[in-house]
Design a protein around this motif. Structure first.
Motif, PDB file in Angstrom:
ATOM      1  N   THR A  88     -27.336  51.609  46.638  1.00 49.81           N
ATOM      2  CA  THR A  88     -26.373  53.621  46.734  1.00 49.81           C
ATOM      3  C   THR A  88     -27.301  54.239  47.422  1.00 49.81           C
ATOM      4  O   THR A  88     -26.426  54.500  47.676  1.00 49.81           O
ATOM      5  CB  THR A  88     -26.813  53.319  45.158  1.00 49.81           C
ATOM      6  OG1 THR A  88     -26.131  52.236  44.248  1.00 49.81           O
ATOM      7  CG2 THR A  88     -25.560  54.775  44.326  1.00 49.81           C
TER       8      THR A  88
ATOM      9  N   TRP B  11     -26.220  53.478  50.589  1.00 47.52           N
ATOM     10  CA  TRP B  11     -24.450  54.327  51.477  1.00 47.52           C
ATOM     11  C   TRP B  11     -24.283  55.636  51.056  1.00 47.52           C
ATOM     12  O   TRP B  11     -23.238  56.370  52.126  1.00 47.52           O
ATOM     13  CB  TRP B  11     -23.487  53.721  50.217  1.00 47.52           C
ATOM     14  CG  TRP B  11     -22.041  53.495  50.233  1.00 47.52           C
ATOM     15  CD1 TRP B  11     -21.734  52.468  51.399  1.00 47.52           C
ATOM     16  CD2 TRP B  11     -21.790  54.663  49.616  1.00 47.52           C
ATOM     17  NE1 TRP B  11     -20.536  53.004  50.853  1.00 47.52           N
ATOM     18  CE2 TRP B  11     -20.060  54.286  49.705  1.00 47.52           C
ATOM     19  CE3 TRP B  11     -21.763  55.382  48.829  1.00 47.52           C
ATOM     20  CZ2 TRP B  11     -18.826  55.114  49.783  1.00 47.52           C
ATOM     21  CZ3 TRP B  11     -20.434  56.232  48.433  1.00 47.52           C
ATOM     22  CH2 TRP B  11     -18.887  55.996  48.840  1.00 47.52           C
TER      23      TRP B  11
ATOM     24  N   PHE C 295     -22.664  45.745  49.323  1.00 52.77           N
ATOM     25  CA  PHE C 295     -22.411  46.993  49.585  1.00 52.77           C
ATOM     26  C   PHE C 295     -22.370  47.344  51.297  1.00 52.77           C
ATOM     27  O   PHE C 295     -20.757  47.889  51.891  1.00 52.77           O
ATOM     28  CB  PHE C 295     -23.672  48.437  49.831  1.00 52.77           C
ATOM     29  CG  PHE C 295     -24.165  48.741  47.897  1.00 52.77           C
ATOM     30  CD1 PHE C 295     -23.797  49.883  47.405  1.00 52.77           C
ATOM     31  CD2 PHE C 295     -24.521  47.714  47.380  1.00 52.77           C
ATOM     32  CE1 PHE C 295     -23.864  50.321  46.027  1.00 52.77           C
ATOM     33  CE2 PHE C 295     -25.630  48.157  46.206  1.00 52.77           C
ATOM     34  CZ  PHE C 295     -24.513  49.247  45.147  1.00 52.77           C
TER      35      PHE C 295
END
Length: 451
Positions: free
Chosen positions: A45, A48, A223
């Motif tokens: 996360t 990203w 991801f």
């Protein structure tokens, strides 16, 4: 004659092998996997958001360039970010600033303690506020510390370990998982732990750390897919006749590695003279200075693997002196910007900035060697990759991790021999000039001395 035959006893497989599912290493692998899964999701996360923001900057800065009045609200927004960073990092200033690796190493040698949850969320949020505006800092330092925090959290609040050694094992698993997730490089993440942090091979640590690193990397696939994070289509091979020139290139890169360590270890002394504001507001300096750089060339901003790919696409058909001059300017800007950002009491890593500087030095060597006919133009990418590994090995003092990181990030094992030669020469040169064998050990000494 076999002694077992003399006594009438012959050992069989069941007498030698363990019973299924009783192996001791399972006690370390399963917790390592859990630490790796959570670390991979959190770091994925984190990565990203940074990647998307840096792409956004390539839209924002051209817009600001064509609408100069909009720079004013952008500066005001930057001042708000400075205020937020200060509010977040101030309660955990020692732990949150910098890469976090020296602080984690201090914990593992019994010289520091950390509130894992407070540091985790503060590092995550303040790291985004620092890196996303385009400062010349990397994501990997925060990712390593985030992984270590998660490992400590599992040790203390899930498994309730009372033994320091068991707690430290999960912290080490988190370190390997954090670096693995930051670069999609599980082998390098594990080796970095062994080469930089533990400095010895221990099967218990290797088993748990590798399990954590693999698990974290698997999470990042959700991801980013399976493509290496810095894929370079290296297909040519460096001609054997160019190998002697690696000595000269390695010496220059090694001297550059010493220069980086020298600058980093003087940052505290330099910033101590900046007394206009408290140190937790020092982010104002790099965050404001990065704005004119972005207006000039937004591709130079960030940690940044995007800038390395930008370097790989530079035209070799243009005037070679013009390209060489531009690369030298890039190096000066990146070195200066990294020093200003790294010393400014903000969270952020130095891995990617080092890789960027190494890629520029490799590109400079490539332009020169290609111009004088020592290597073909098809080897330009080779020299960029080799420069990254050599500069990292010389600066960080971890040559094996450097080679593995570049190999895993680039997705190619071609030309690993000249890369190893160049990295060793650069490492040897840097150490000969006086560099510490570990930049993080040096930074830890400097930080603990400051407290």
């Amino acid at each position: 004659m076999n002694s077992s035959t003399d006594t009438g006893t012959i050992l069989r497989a069941k007498d030698i092998l363990r019973k299924p599912f009783t192996a001791e290493f399972l006690r370390y692998v399963i917790p390592g996997i859990l630490v790796g899964i959570i670390t991979g999701l959190v770091v994925g996360t984190f990565r990203w958001i940074i990647d998307q923001t840096l792409i956004l900057l390539t839209i924002v800065y051209p817009y600001l360039g064509s609408h100069p009045l909009m720079i004013i609200p952008y500066i005001l927004g930057t001042l708000i970010v400075v205020w937020l960073i200060a509010k977040i990092i101030r309660p955990e200033l020692f732990d949150v600033v910098g890469s976090g690796v020296p602080q984690i190493e201090a914990i593992l040698i019994g010289k520091h303690q950390m509130n894992w949850w407070s540091v985790l969320w503060r590092k995550f949020v303040s790291g985004l506020l620092t890196i996303c505006p385009g400062l010349f800092l990397g994501r990997e330092g925060p990712c390593i510390q985030i992984g270590a925090c998660i490992g400590q959290g599992f040790a203390e609040d899930v498994y309730h370990y009372q033994d320091t050694e068991e707690r430290d094992l999960l912290i080490k698993c988190g370190i390997a998982a954090g670096l693995s997730a930051a670069f999609s490089a599980p082998i390098a993440g594990t080796v970095f732990l062994l080469e930089e942090v533990t400095r010895h091979f221990n099967f218990k640590v290797i088993a748990g750390a590798l399990a954590a690193a693999i698990s974290a990397d698997l999470m990042t696939i959700l991801f980013f897919g399976t493509k290496p994070c810095l894929a370079m289509p290296i297909s040519a091979r460096l001609p054997l006749s160019s190998y002697p020139w690696l000595i000269l290139v390695g010496i220059v890169i090694g001297a550059g590695g010493y220069l980086f360590q020298y600058g980093m270890l003087n940052l505290g002394w330099w910033y101590r003279k900046f007394t206009i504001l408290p140190n937790y507001y020092h982010s104002i300096l790099p965050l404001l200075l990065v704005i004119p750089v972005g207006l000039w060339n937004c591709h130079i901003l960030g940690g940044s693997h995007n800038f390395i790919m930008y370097i790989t696409r530079m035209s070799l058909k243009a005037n070679w002196l013009l390209v060489l001059g531009m690369l030298i300017l890039f190096f000066v800007l990146r070195y200066t910007g990294t020093m200003i950002a790294a010393g400014a009491t903000v969270p952020g890593g130095i891995f990617m900035p080092i890789f960027v500087l190494g890629s520029v030095l490799g590109a400079i060597a490539g332009i020169i060697l290609i111009h004088f006919g020592i290597v073909p133009a098809s080897c330009y990418l080779n020299l960029i990759a080799m420069g990254m590994a050599a500069y990292f090995g010389a600066t960080e003092g971890t040559p094996i991790s450097a080679i593995l990181l570049v190999t895993e990030m680039g997705g190619s094992v071609d030309q690993i021999l000249p890369m190893t030669i160049l990295t060793f020469i650069a490492y040897f040169t840097s150490m000969t000039l006086g560099s510490k064998n570990s930049i993080y050990e040096a930074l830890r000494m400097e930080m603990l001395n400051r407290v």
